[in-house]
Design a protein around this motif. Structure first.
Motif, PDB file in Angstrom:
ATOM      1  N   LEU A   9      50.437   4.913  56.232  1.00  0.00           N
ATOM      2  CA  LEU A   9      49.791   6.218  56.321  1.00  0.00           C
ATOM      3  C   LEU A   9      50.645   7.283  55.642  1.00  0.00           C
ATOM      4  O   LEU A   9      50.156   8.080  54.856  1.00  0.00           O
ATOM      5  N   TYR A  10      51.930   7.281  55.933  1.00  0.00           N
ATOM      6  CA  TYR A  10      52.845   8.252  55.329  1.00  0.00           C
ATOM      7  C   TYR A  10      52.826   8.123  53.814  1.00  0.00           C
ATOM      8  O   TYR A  10      52.763   9.100  53.083  1.00  0.00           O
ATOM      9  N   TYR A  11      52.863   6.900  53.307  1.00  0.00           N
ATOM     10  CA  TYR A  11      52.853   6.653  51.875  1.00  0.00           C
ATOM     11  C   TYR A  11      51.569   7.170  51.236  1.00  0.00           C
ATOM     12  O   TYR A  11      51.586   7.828  50.204  1.00  0.00           O
ATOM     13  N   LYS A  12      50.417   6.892  51.856  1.00  0.00           N
ATOM     14  CA  LYS A  12      49.141   7.352  51.299  1.00  0.00           C
ATOM     15  C   LYS A  12      49.091   8.870  51.252  1.00  0.00           C
ATOM     16  O   LYS A  12      48.624   9.457  50.276  1.00  0.00           O
ATOM     17  N   LEU A  13      49.576   9.515  52.295  1.00  0.00           N
ATOM     18  CA  LEU A  13      49.597  10.974  52.309  1.00  0.00           C
ATOM     19  C   LEU A  13      50.539  11.508  51.238  1.00  0.00           C
ATOM     20  O   LEU A  13      50.241  12.473  50.546  1.00  0.00           O
ATOM     21  N   MET A  14      51.687  10.867  51.092  1.00  0.00           N
ATOM     22  CA  MET A  14      52.669  11.304  50.105  1.00  0.00           C
ATOM     23  C   MET A  14      52.097  11.200  48.697  1.00  0.00           C
ATOM     24  O   MET A  14      52.276  12.087  47.875  1.00  0.00           O
ATOM     25  N   LEU A  15      51.359  10.134  48.423  1.00  0.00           N
ATOM     26  CA  LEU A  15      50.786   9.957  47.093  1.00  0.00           C
ATOM     27  C   LEU A  15      49.770  11.040  46.767  1.00  0.00           C
ATOM     28  O   LEU A  15      49.571  11.393  45.622  1.00  0.00           O
ATOM     29  N   GLN A  16      49.129  11.568  47.764  1.00  0.00           N
ATOM     30  CA  GLN A  16      48.134  12.603  47.552  1.00  0.00           C
ATOM     31  C   GLN A  16      48.766  13.987  47.488  1.00  0.00           C
ATOM     32  O   GLN A  16      48.071  14.978  47.389  1.00  0.00           O
ATOM     33  N   GLY A  17      50.089  14.066  47.542  1.00  0.00           N
ATOM     34  CA  GLY A  17      50.769  15.354  47.464  1.00  0.00           C
ATOM     35  C   GLY A  17      50.813  16.062  48.802  1.00  0.00           C
ATOM     36  O   GLY A  17      50.891  17.274  48.853  1.00  0.00           O
ATOM     37  N   HIS A  18      50.760  15.322  49.898  1.00  0.00           N
ATOM     38  CA  HIS A  18      50.793  15.902  51.225  1.00  0.00           C
ATOM     39  C   HIS A  18      52.034  15.445  51.979  1.00  0.00           C
ATOM     40  O   HIS A  18      52.613  14.423  51.681  1.00  0.00           O
ATOM     41  N   LEU A  24      50.859  20.537  50.709  1.00  0.00           N
ATOM     42  CA  LEU A  24      51.405  21.294  49.598  1.00  0.00           C
ATOM     43  C   LEU A  24      50.327  22.238  49.091  1.00  0.00           C
ATOM     44  O   LEU A  24      49.136  21.966  49.260  1.00  0.00           O
ATOM     45  N   PRO A  25      50.690  23.324  48.466  1.00  0.00           N
ATOM     46  CA  PRO A  25      49.668  24.235  47.931  1.00  0.00           C
ATOM     47  C   PRO A  25      48.691  23.495  47.017  1.00  0.00           C
ATOM     48  O   PRO A  25      49.055  22.530  46.356  1.00  0.00           O
ATOM     49  N   ARG A  26      47.467  23.961  46.982  1.00  0.00           N
ATOM     50  CA  ARG A  26      46.427  23.304  46.175  1.00  0.00           C
ATOM     51  C   ARG A  26      46.835  23.131  44.719  1.00  0.00           C
ATOM     52  O   ARG A  26      46.451  22.185  44.075  1.00  0.00           O
ATOM     53  N   SER A  27      47.597  24.062  44.209  1.00  0.00           N
ATOM     54  CA  SER A  27      47.999  23.996  42.810  1.00  0.00           C
ATOM     55  C   SER A  27      49.163  23.037  42.580  1.00  0.00           C
ATOM     56  O   SER A  27      49.548  22.805  41.445  1.00  0.00           O
ATOM     57  N   ALA A  28      49.716  22.474  43.657  1.00  0.00           N
ATOM     58  CA  ALA A  28      50.849  21.562  43.523  1.00  0.00           C
ATOM     59  C   ALA A  28      50.412  20.259  42.863  1.00  0.00           C
ATOM     60  O   ALA A  28      49.307  19.764  43.092  1.00  0.00           O
ATOM     61  N   LEU A  29      51.287  19.732  42.033  1.00  0.00           N
ATOM     62  CA  LEU A  29      51.032  18.452  41.376  1.00  0.00           C
ATOM     63  C   LEU A  29      51.393  17.316  42.325  1.00  0.00           C
ATOM     64  O   LEU A  29      52.367  17.400  43.063  1.00  0.00           O
ATOM     65  N   SER A  30      50.629  16.244  42.281  1.00  0.00           N
ATOM     66  CA  SER A  30      50.906  15.078  43.121  1.00  0.00           C
ATOM     67  C   SER A  30      51.938  14.184  42.441  1.00  0.00           C
ATOM     68  O   SER A  30      52.232  14.328  41.242  1.00  0.00           O
ATOM     69  N   PHE A  31      52.434  13.224  43.195  1.00  0.00           N
ATOM     70  CA  PHE A  31      53.379  12.253  42.658  1.00  0.00           C
ATOM     71  C   PHE A  31      52.733  11.485  41.507  1.00  0.00           C
ATOM     72  O   PHE A  31      53.361  11.242  40.488  1.00  0.00           O
ATOM     73  N   GLU A  32      51.467  11.146  41.643  1.00  0.00           N
ATOM     74  CA  GLU A  32      50.761  10.421  40.588  1.00  0.00           C
ATOM     75  C   GLU A  32      50.667  11.238  39.303  1.00  0.00           C
ATOM     76  O   GLU A  32      50.747  10.686  38.210  1.00  0.00           O
ATOM     77  N   GLN A  33      50.518  12.545  39.412  1.00  0.00           N
ATOM     78  CA  GLN A  33      50.446  13.396  38.221  1.00  0.00           C
ATOM     79  C   GLN A  33      51.809  13.549  37.561  1.00  0.00           C
ATOM     80  O   GLN A  33      51.899  13.635  36.335  1.00  0.00           O
ATOM     81  N   PHE A 119      61.698  15.802  46.164  1.00  0.00           N
ATOM     82  CA  PHE A 119      61.583  15.913  44.717  1.00  0.00           C
ATOM     83  C   PHE A 119      60.264  16.593  44.325  1.00  0.00           C
ATOM     84  O   PHE A 119      60.249  17.467  43.461  1.00  0.00           O
ATOM     85  N   LEU A 120      59.155  16.194  44.960  1.00  0.00           N
ATOM     86  CA  LEU A 120      57.858  16.809  44.664  1.00  0.00           C
ATOM     87  C   LEU A 120      57.885  18.311  44.950  1.00  0.00           C
ATOM     88  O   LEU A 120      57.381  19.113  44.155  1.00  0.00           O
ATOM     89  N   GLU A 121      58.462  18.684  46.070  1.00  0.00           N
ATOM     90  CA  GLU A 121      58.545  20.105  46.407  1.00  0.00           C
ATOM     91  C   GLU A 121      59.376  20.856  45.365  1.00  0.00           C
ATOM     92  O   GLU A 121      58.991  21.924  44.896  1.00  0.00           O
ATOM     93  N   HIS A 122      60.528  20.284  45.005  1.00  0.00           N
ATOM     94  CA  HIS A 122      61.401  20.902  44.005  1.00  0.00           C
ATOM     95  C   HIS A 122      60.680  20.996  42.660  1.00  0.00           C
ATOM     96  O   HIS A 122      60.686  22.045  42.009  1.00  0.00           O
ATOM     97  N   TRP A 123      60.067  19.886  42.238  1.00  0.00           N
ATOM     98  CA  TRP A 123      59.393  19.849  40.939  1.00  0.00           C
ATOM     99  C   TRP A 123      58.289  20.894  40.871  1.00  0.00           C
ATOM    100  O   TRP A 123      58.173  21.624  39.887  1.00  0.00           O
ATOM    101  N   ASN A 124      57.484  20.967  41.919  1.00  0.00           N
ATOM    102  CA  ASN A 124      56.382  21.921  41.937  1.00  0.00           C
ATOM    103  C   ASN A 124      56.880  23.363  41.964  1.00  0.00           C
ATOM    104  O   ASN A 124      56.219  24.254  41.444  1.00  0.00           O
TER     105      ASN A 124
END
Length: 136
Positions: A9-18, A24-33, A119-124
């Motif tokens: 569950l955690y992994y699926k949420l993380m992949l979606q940028g959550h 994360l803010p709507r404008s945030a990029l996901s890990f997949e992006q 990393f996603l938070e920093h990158w965004n």
């Protein structure tokens, strides 16, 4: 078994940028992006070469993919240039991911998630435009 389900569950949420606690803010990029190749590898499972890459090759690791596999995040491998062209935070996060891969081997994915979230938070926050431009 419950722990495995929680990890999935955690992994699926993380992949979606959550995150579990906040979105994360709507404008945030996901890990997949940001890192489509590594997102796929983590989803399907890491092989020995992937673990070696994460642990020992910063240019081709998760952070390296985000930067376009060019080594720029590490100041083109010359530490004094990091403040001019690279990012210390990216270097530190990449090193942390490498350390986790070396320490935990095949079971490293669940340990990587919190660092990937950082990393996603920093990158965004700092580098989102790099992805939008198609890398550096």
């Amino acid at each position: 078994m419950i722990n495995i389900k929680a990890d999935v569950l955690y992994y699926k949420l993380m992949l979606q940028g959550h995150e579990l606690d906040k979105e994360l803010p709507r404008s945030a990029l996901s890990f997949e992006q940001i890192c489509p190749t590594w997102e796929r590898k983590l989803r399907t499972g890491l092989d020995q070469q992937d673990l070696r890459t994460l642990g020992h090759d910063s240019k081709y690791c998760i952070v390296g993919e985000a930067w376009g596999y060019n080594g720029r995040h590490a100041g083109y491998y010359i530490a004094p240039l990091i403040p001019l062209i690279g990012c210390w935070r990216c270097v530190k996060l990449g090193r942390e991911m490498g350390k986790i891969a070396r320490l935990h081997g095949q079971s490293c994915t669940s340990y990587l998630y919190p660092v990937i979230i950082q990393f996603l938070e920093h990158w965004n926050k700092k580098h989102k435009d790099i992805t939008k431009k198609g890398h550096v």
